[in-house]
Motif scaffolding. Sequence first.
Motif, PDB file in Angstrom:
ATOM      1  N   ARG A  59       0.840  -1.217   0.000  1.00  0.00           N
ATOM      2  CA  ARG A  59       0.000   0.000   0.000  1.00  0.00           C
ATOM      3  C   ARG A  59       0.867   1.256   0.000  1.00  0.00           C
ATOM      4  O   ARG A  59       0.648   2.192  -0.782  1.00  0.00           O
ATOM      5  N   ASP A  60       1.859   1.300   0.884  1.00  0.00           N
ATOM      6  CA  ASP A  60       2.721   2.484   0.973  1.00  0.00           C
ATOM      7  C   ASP A  60       3.504   2.705  -0.319  1.00  0.00           C
ATOM      8  O   ASP A  60       3.707   3.843  -0.755  1.00  0.00           O
ATOM      9  N   ASP A 111       0.204  10.831 -13.581  1.00  0.00           N
ATOM     10  CA  ASP A 111      -0.169  10.636 -14.981  1.00  0.00           C
ATOM     11  C   ASP A 111      -0.188   9.164 -15.375  1.00  0.00           C
ATOM     12  O   ASP A 111      -0.412   8.850 -16.550  1.00  0.00           O
ATOM     13  N   GLN A 112       0.046   8.266 -14.415  1.00  0.00           N
ATOM     14  CA  GLN A 112       0.031   6.832 -14.707  1.00  0.00           C
ATOM     15  C   GLN A 112      -1.147   6.194 -13.954  1.00  0.00           C
ATOM     16  O   GLN A 112      -1.004   5.718 -12.820  1.00  0.00           O
ATOM     17  N   PRO A 113      -2.337   6.192 -14.565  1.00  0.00           N
ATOM     18  CA  PRO A 113      -3.560   5.733 -13.876  1.00  0.00           C
ATOM     19  C   PRO A 113      -3.520   4.282 -13.428  1.00  0.00           C
ATOM     20  O   PRO A 113      -4.240   3.906 -12.496  1.00  0.00           O
ATOM     21  N   GLN A 114      -2.699   3.448 -14.072  1.00  0.00           N
ATOM     22  CA  GLN A 114      -2.655   2.043 -13.681  1.00  0.00           C
ATOM     23  C   GLN A 114      -2.153   1.871 -12.248  1.00  0.00           C
ATOM     24  O   GLN A 114      -2.508   0.909 -11.559  1.00  0.00           O
ATOM     25  N   LEU A 115      -1.326   2.813 -11.783  1.00  0.00           N
ATOM     26  CA  LEU A 115      -0.823   2.750 -10.408  1.00  0.00           C
ATOM     27  C   LEU A 115      -1.959   3.040  -9.419  1.00  0.00           C
ATOM     28  O   LEU A 115      -2.113   2.353  -8.406  1.00  0.00           O
ATOM     29  N   ALA A 116      -2.765   4.068  -9.721  1.00  0.00           N
ATOM     30  CA  ALA A 116      -3.898   4.392  -8.862  1.00  0.00           C
ATOM     31  C   ALA A 116      -4.924   3.265  -8.858  1.00  0.00           C
ATOM     32  O   ALA A 116      -5.525   2.957  -7.808  1.00  0.00           O
ATOM     33  N   LEU A 117      -5.125   2.633 -10.015  1.00  0.00           N
ATOM     34  CA  LEU A 117      -6.070   1.517 -10.097  1.00  0.00           C
ATOM     35  C   LEU A 117      -5.600   0.351  -9.237  1.00  0.00           C
ATOM     36  O   LEU A 117      -6.405  -0.276  -8.530  1.00  0.00           O
ATOM     37  N   ALA A 118      -4.300   0.053  -9.300  1.00  0.00           N
ATOM     38  CA  ALA A 118      -3.756  -1.037  -8.487  1.00  0.00           C
ATOM     39  C   ALA A 118      -3.913  -0.728  -7.000  1.00  0.00           C
ATOM     40  O   ALA A 118      -4.235  -1.625  -6.201  1.00  0.00           O
ATOM     41  N   LEU A 119      -3.690   0.516  -6.615  1.00  0.00           N
ATOM     42  CA  LEU A 119      -3.861   0.912  -5.213  1.00  0.00           C
ATOM     43  C   LEU A 119      -5.307   0.745  -4.777  1.00  0.00           C
ATOM     44  O   LEU A 119      -5.588   0.250  -3.680  1.00  0.00           O
ATOM     45  N   ALA A 120      -6.239   1.161  -5.631  1.00  0.00           N
ATOM     46  CA  ALA A 120      -7.661   1.041  -5.293  1.00  0.00           C
ATOM     47  C   ALA A 120      -8.052  -0.415  -5.101  1.00  0.00           C
ATOM     48  O   ALA A 120      -8.802  -0.754  -4.176  1.00  0.00           O
TER      49      ALA A 120
END
Length: 206
Positions: free
Chosen positions: A182-183, A194-203
């Motif tokens: 998570r961290d 600008d890299q949405p895949q990182l935010a999606l993985a976090l979600a």
Amino acid sequence: MPDPLRQELDLLLDSGLSYELRGVRALEAKAWREAEGYFRRGVELTTDNNALRRSLQHKLGTALFMSGDVKGAERQFEDAVRAAPSDAIDESSAKAHYSLGVLMASSGRSWEAIEHFSAAVKYQPNYVEAQLALGNALGHAGHAEASLTPYKEAVRIDPRVSKARLGYAVSLTRLGRYRESRDWLTDATKRYPDQPQLALALARLL
């Protein structure tokens, strides 16, 4: 950056370097058979075991692969690997090992893929694609702990490689280290919004 005039003069010579340059141009034009012919001639002219010959062998293998001759490509990559120096940084040897690793991974030969990707990063430690591929191969083989090192090394070399950041987070999750994962992803999303895949993985993790 190579001198354009010098490169044009090199193209006029009947030499291994000349045929390598011609072959590269043919590859860029997707003229696979033409590229194959140039690289074969370059190998014939370059009889000593040196960096140019290994580079020609790797590029010949690439041209063969692109034209559909996978077995022929594998033979050329193996020839380049056999000629690799034992204890020196060598880009062509790294690329040949990487290409063999990709072939092994695509045919389900995981351990052989790991061996070749490991050799690729030995011959060229800053080879981002090889570090990432080694992390992926180790992770797919069930070695999440071991995969952390090449993933982190890929990120160190190029911080914007999102696939390496994601792979590292996935391996942490497989190891049950959810807070660290998570961290890691939280930090990554802040650094690279600008890299949405990182935010999606976090979600998904949350």
